[in-house]
Design an enzyme around this catalytic site. Sequence first.
Site, mmCIF file in Angstrom:
data_model
loop_
_atom_site.group_PDB
_atom_site.id
_atom_site.type_symbol
_atom_site.label_atom_id
_atom_site.label_comp_id
_atom_site.label_asym_id
_atom_site.label_seq_id
_atom_site.Cartn_x
_atom_site.Cartn_y
_atom_site.Cartn_z
ATOM 1 C CG ASP A 41 -0.353 -0.077 2.522
ATOM 2 O OD1 ASP A 41 0.882 -0.078 2.607
ATOM 3 O OD2 ASP A 41 -1.104 -0.137 3.523
ATOM 4 C CB SER A 42 4.544 1.770 0.009
ATOM 5 O OG SER A 42 4.799 0.570 -0.695
ATOM 6 C CG ASP A 95 0.226 -4.112 2.059
ATOM 7 O OD1 ASP A 95 -0.080 -4.769 3.069
ATOM 8 O OD2 ASP A 95 1.109 -3.236 2.063
ATOM 9 C CE LYS A 138 2.744 -5.827 3.929
ATOM 10 N NZ LYS A 138 2.280 -4.864 4.973
ATOM 11 C CD GLU A 153 0.411 -1.787 7.848
ATOM 12 O OE1 GLU A 153 0.962 -1.453 6.795
ATOM 13 O OE2 GLU A 153 0.096 -0.965 8.740
ATOM 14 C CD GLU A 155 7.955 -0.522 7.605
ATOM 15 O OE1 GLU A 155 8.181 0.586 7.072
ATOM 16 O OE2 GLU A 155 6.933 -1.202 7.349
#
Length: 289
Positions: free
Chosen positions: A52-53, A91, A121, A123, A190
């Site tokens: 999602d970056s 993501d 993925k 978070e 991260e």
Amino acid sequence: MSAHAAPSRRLTIAELARKKDAGEPIVMVTAYDHPSAQIVEEAGVDMVLVGDSAAMTVLGYDSTVPVTVDEMLVLTKAVRRGLSRPLLVGDLPFGSYEASDALALETAQRFVKEAGVDLVKIERGGTTVARARALVDAGIPVVGHVGLTPQTATALGGYRAQGRTAEAALAVIDDALALQDAGVSLIVVEAVPSAVTAALMPLLRVPVIGIGAGADADGQVLVFHDLLGIYDGPAATFVKRYAEVRAASVAGVSAYASEVRSGEYPEPEHGYGMPEAEVARLRELLAGR
């Protein structure tokens, strides 16, 4: 690959586990479109994350939060079409899985069915652990993500390293262990001190992919636009530039613009020819109008 060569066989999650056991580093990189997927495929990476970056590096948002499921699916489908061998991770964006197990499952199924991802993925620890368990129980492989979690960066005090006190480090480790117990296949760690990763590694059976988490992780991931110098935003401490593509791109486009303005481009070899007889005939037709 030649026209008659057999297609590359896609890696499996079991092979990533074998790499961990054998001490073979796992290479993961983000990609957001078809050309970048082809590049990382040819470079021989093991895993590709459509992160999602992309919200910031591709779509121009100021954080990862605004990006939608539909936007992520468009990008993920494009990457899927460019990949053969690497595993593909999608993501799940902010707001698409947190509210309930049912919402998480609905979103994850779209990524599997519509975009062909191998894993999704999500978070954080906390309530995300329950979401991870629900997805795993439904047969969808999951990648967990602990430490700095960009979707909740505001609550964490911004984009900065996490786990820098013993208590905070223990919370990161507990999140990772809870995700492992929920059945995730991999965990991304991260922006935590290297010592935290070193303490975590003996506790985890699943592969650990680090980003700003030191050298003890089983593998590393970097953002495509960061490692190639494409993205013009501020770079995190852990980013290493392996090329300066943006600078080269600006130079190339500037040279093109200069030649257009000076009349140097296009030259005769950049055009298409026409037989002289046809040119003469065209003139006759135009004159007869």
